[in-house]
Design an enzyme around this catalytic site. Sequence first.
Site, PDB file in Angstrom:
ATOM      1  CG  HIS A   1      -2.232   0.679   0.996  1.00  0.00           C
ATOM      2  ND1 HIS A   1      -2.492   1.454  -0.102  1.00  0.00           N
ATOM      3  CD2 HIS A   1      -3.373   0.718   1.746  1.00  0.00           C
ATOM      4  CE1 HIS A   1      -3.719   1.928  -0.042  1.00  0.00           C
ATOM      5  NE2 HIS A   1      -4.286   1.497   1.077  1.00  0.00           N
TER       6      HIS A   1
ATOM      7  CG  ASP B   1      -2.896   5.175  -4.112  1.00  0.00           C
ATOM      8  OD1 ASP B   1      -2.234   5.084  -3.066  1.00  0.00           O
ATOM      9  OD2 ASP B   1      -2.800   6.119  -4.925  1.00  0.00           O
TER      10      ASP B   1
END
Length: 525
Positions: free
Chosen positions: A496, A500
Site C-alpha cells: 500500500h 493505492d
Amino acid sequence: MTDITIPNVGESVAEVTIASWMKQAGDTVKKDDPIVEIETDKASQELVAPEDGVLSEIHVAEGETVAVGTLIATMGSGAGEAPAAKGDAEVKAQTQSASSGESSGSSLDINVPNVGESVSEVTVASWMKAVGDSVAKDEPIVELETDKAAQELVAPRAGVLTEILVSEGDIATIGQTLARMGESTGSGDLPGPEASANGDEGGGLAGVPGTNVDTVPNDVRVMPAAAKIIRENDLDASKIKGTGKDGRILKADAAQALEAGTAKKSAAPAITPAVSAPAPAAPSAPATPRETGEREERVRMSRMRQTIARRLKDAQNTAAMLTTYNEADMSEIMALRSKYKEVFLQKHGVKLGFMSFFVKACVQALKEVPEVNAEIDGQDVIYKNFYDISIAVGTPKGLVVPVLRDADTLTLGGIEKGIGALGAKARDGNLSMDDMRGGTFTISNGGVYGSLMSSPILNPPQSGILGMHKIEKRPVVVNDEIVIRPMMYLALSYDHRIVDGKGAVTFLVRVKECLEDPERLLLDL
C-alpha cells in the site's frame, strides 16, 4: 601445476567473457588473490587463486568469449615450472590438483563452486559417497544447499574418495575444500596438505580478504555475511557471541548485535535506533535448546526453509501489505480449453492449462496499472517496462519462485512450455540463481492443493502477488437468474506504500474481465 578453468556460474550460463586480467604471466599470487574478472550476460565476478604460486601462462586474452570449463590459465609453484598437461582440472566445481608424492597417484581437491554472485556460503546437505568409495566420472558425490536451491556436485574424474573435510549439516564458504579424491589404482590412503575441518587456516575471517575486522580473537572465525555487517556498521567483533560451529560468528549473530547495540566500538552507551533493524537472517534457536520428548524429533531447518521464513517475515515487517479480493467465472476458459485441448497439444507438445491465461491476464492488467509492476528503492519508485512473472512452485524442500522471462512476448504455447520447464527444474532441484532472480510480479496457485481462499504474502521487493484458488461450482446470479457456475476466488496482495486501493481494485477487475472474456486477450483490451 594447477589449471584455472571457467567454473559453473549458473545453470543457464554456457559461456563467459574475459573482462580483464588482474595478474600477468610470471606474477606471484597469493591464495584468494583475484586474478581475472569474467562477465556473463547477467553479472560480472572475479576468480581467485586457489593456492599460492606463480601465474605461469595465460591461455585466453581479454575480450574473448569461452565456454564453461575452458582452461584459461595455468599456475605453478615456482617461476621455472613447465606447464602441466591439460585436462584433469576441467571440472564443474572449482578444483585444484596437486602431486601426492611417491607412487600413490595424484590427489584432487573438491571445492565449493561459485553458485551465484550473491551467495557466499552453502550448507552440505548430504554426502552420496563415503570415504573409500570408488566413484565414476560425473557421478554425484555431494548435495549442497544455498538460500535458493539445492544442487549436486559431481566427480570430475574416476577415482576414490579418500577424505571428507566437511560433515553433513555444516556450512562451507565458496572455494572451500569439501573432500579429496585419489586415483582408483591407489590404496585409498593419500596424504594431503594440512587443513582444518572447515577448510581455512588460522583465525580471523574465513575467506574474506580486506574485511578490516581487527577486533576478532584469533581463535574465532567470522562468516562473510557477518563480516559485511560488522564492517559496514563499525562493530566490535570481540563483543559478538558466535552461535555457529566452533563459535563462528554468523550473519544472524551480527544482525542481533547490531539491533541490540551491544557491539559498537564506541565506549558510549548503546542507543536503540528509532527505526527497528531488519529481522535476523534466520530464525535463531534459544540459547539453551529445550529438551525434546520421547514423541518429538528435532530436525535442523534447511537453508532454503530458513530463507523462506526470513523473506516472508521481512515482507510483513517492511511492506504496508493489504489484500483485496474478487471472483471470476471460469466457464469461458474451461469451454475454450475443452474445445482446443487436443489441437493445442498436437501443435505445441504441452497441455493447455489455466496458468497461461492468468499470466496473459496479469500482463494486460500490469500494463494498465504499472505501479503493481514496480518496486520501492529507498525514496524512489522503479517502474519496470518489462514483465518477468514469478511462478510459485511447491517442492518437497519448500516453496521456490522461478521467473518466466518477458511473458508479454510469449504465446499461450510459449508460456505453457516455459512454466513446464521451470516446474521440472524445480522438482529435480536444478534451478539456478538466475532462474529465480529479478521477477516483477508473482502468481501463486494455492488451488492445486484445494485452497478456496487465502491471502498471499508479497515476494519482496515486488509490490504485488496474485493468489489463484480452487475452482468450485457455486450458485451465482446471471441476468437476474440463479445459475450454477465454476467460480474461482482471486486475491491480490499489494504494497500500500506504492499501490493505492483504486489501483489494486482496477488491477483485479481487469484480470477478472480477461478471464471471463478471453477474447480481450486477443484484442489487447
